[in-house]
Design a protein around this motif. Structure first.
Motif, short mmCIF file in Angstrom:
data_model
loop_
_atom_site.label_atom_id
_atom_site.label_comp_id
_atom_site.label_asym_id
_atom_site.label_seq_id
_atom_site.Cartn_x
_atom_site.Cartn_y
_atom_site.Cartn_z
N ASP A 76 -6.87 4.24 1.54
CA ASP A 76 -6.41 3.50 2.72
C ASP A 76 -7.39 2.38 3.08
N ALA A 77 -8.69 2.69 3.03
CA ALA A 77 -9.70 1.66 3.32
C ALA A 77 -9.66 0.55 2.28
N THR A 78 -9.47 0.92 1.03
CA THR A 78 -9.38 -0.09 -0.02
C THR A 78 -8.13 -0.94 0.18
N ALA A 79 -7.01 -0.32 0.50
CA ALA A 79 -5.76 -1.05 0.69
C ALA A 79 -5.87 -2.06 1.82
N ARG A 80 -6.67 -1.75 2.85
CA ARG A 80 -6.84 -2.70 3.95
C ARG A 80 -7.58 -3.97 3.52
N LEU A 81 -8.24 -3.93 2.37
CA LEU A 81 -8.94 -5.10 1.86
C LEU A 81 -8.02 -6.02 1.06
N TRP A 82 -6.78 -5.62 0.93
CA TRP A 82 -5.78 -6.39 0.20
C TRP A 82 -4.87 -7.13 1.16
N GLY A 83 -4.48 -8.35 0.76
CA GLY A 83 -3.41 -9.06 1.43
C GLY A 83 -2.09 -8.59 0.84
N LEU A 84 -1.04 -8.88 1.56
CA LEU A 84 0.28 -8.47 1.08
C LEU A 84 1.19 -9.68 0.90
N PRO A 85 1.96 -9.72 -0.15
CA PRO A 85 1.95 -8.72 -1.22
C PRO A 85 0.69 -8.86 -2.07
N GLY A 86 0.28 -7.75 -2.63
CA GLY A 86 -0.87 -7.73 -3.53
C GLY A 86 -0.38 -7.48 -4.95
N MET A 87 -0.95 -8.19 -5.90
CA MET A 87 -0.48 -8.06 -7.28
C MET A 87 -1.63 -7.61 -8.17
N ILE A 88 -1.31 -6.62 -9.00
CA ILE A 88 -2.25 -6.12 -9.98
C ILE A 88 -1.66 -6.38 -11.36
N VAL A 89 -2.48 -6.94 -12.24
CA VAL A 89 -2.04 -7.25 -13.60
C VAL A 89 -3.09 -6.74 -14.58
N THR A 90 -2.63 -5.93 -15.53
CA THR A 90 -3.48 -5.48 -16.64
C THR A 90 -2.67 -5.63 -17.91
N ASP A 91 -3.26 -5.27 -19.03
CA ASP A 91 -2.51 -5.32 -20.28
C ASP A 91 -1.33 -4.36 -20.26
N ASP A 92 -1.43 -3.29 -19.46
CA ASP A 92 -0.40 -2.25 -19.45
C ASP A 92 0.50 -2.27 -18.23
N PHE A 93 0.19 -3.09 -17.22
CA PHE A 93 0.92 -3.04 -15.96
C PHE A 93 0.89 -4.39 -15.29
N ALA A 94 1.99 -4.73 -14.65
CA ALA A 94 2.05 -5.90 -13.77
C ALA A 94 3.00 -5.55 -12.64
N GLY A 95 2.50 -5.66 -11.43
CA GLY A 95 3.36 -5.35 -10.30
C GLY A 95 2.81 -5.86 -9.01
N ALA A 96 3.73 -6.14 -8.11
CA ALA A 96 3.37 -6.56 -6.76
C ALA A 96 3.66 -5.41 -5.82
N LEU A 97 2.74 -5.16 -4.93
CA LEU A 97 2.88 -4.08 -3.97
C LEU A 97 3.06 -4.71 -2.59
N GLU A 98 4.12 -4.31 -1.92
CA GLU A 98 4.55 -4.98 -0.69
C GLU A 98 4.02 -4.35 0.59
N SER A 99 3.51 -3.12 0.52
CA SER A 99 3.06 -2.45 1.75
C SER A 99 1.69 -1.82 1.53
N ARG A 100 1.00 -1.56 2.62
CA ARG A 100 -0.31 -0.90 2.53
C ARG A 100 -0.16 0.50 1.94
N ALA A 101 0.94 1.20 2.29
CA ALA A 101 1.15 2.54 1.75
C ALA A 101 1.33 2.50 0.24
N ASP A 102 2.10 1.53 -0.26
CA ASP A 102 2.28 1.39 -1.71
C ASP A 102 0.96 1.02 -2.38
#
Length: 147
Positions: free
Chosen positions: A25-51
């Motif tokens: 939860d503390a880490t998620a608060r350091l993210w803006g929304l939507p937040g996007m993570i991209v790796t060789d195996d995954f790409a996705g945007a997360l729309e909520s702090r819970a996600d």
């Protein structure tokens, strides 16, 4: 132009503290929304702090099995894209209880200076999958247990 490196260092120290505590939860608060993570195996945007918190927490069982007790960020490069947006390359060193390095991995972060605080909007994992695989082999951790 750009975000001061001292502020970025403080921000990533706060990120590391949340990681050391396995506090998604503390880490998620350091993210803006939507937040996007991209790796060789995954790409996705997360729309909520819970996600975001759930996504971040999904790596915690593996980190625990590897013996992660501490995470140290080292800022390798900062590129100011605008006055409020910087691209930041960070090398993470994950340490065990004996302060031995478990693994190092690099990430590129797009960080924006919002009205209330700095936030990550994009994280690109450079070599994390390979680094974690090597660490798991070295420490005898079966990665198949983690999907």
């Amino acid at each position: 132009m750009g975000i001061e490196e001292e502020r970025l260092a403080e921000f990533f120290d706060e990120y590391a503290a949340a990681l050391r505590e396995f506090d998604a939860d503390a880490t998620a608060r350091l993210w803006g929304l939507p937040g996007m993570i991209v790796t060789d195996d995954f790409a996705g945007a997360l729309e909520s702090r819970a996600d975001m918190a759930a996504g971040l927490a999904s790596s915690y069982p593996l980190y625990r099995r590897l013996g992660l007790e501490s995470a140290l960020p080292e800022i390798l490069a900062v590129s100011a894209l605008t006055d409020l947006i910087s691209l930041v390359r960070v090398r993470w060193s994950y340490l065990d209880a004996a302060d031995e390095v478990i693994v190092t991995t690099d990430y590129e972060y797009l960080v924006r200076d919002d009205a209330d605080a700095l936030h990550v909007y994009l994280a690109v994992g450079i070599d994390e999958a390979d680094a974690l695989q090597r660490a798991a082999r070295t420490r005898g951790v079966d990665l198949d247990l983690f999907g």
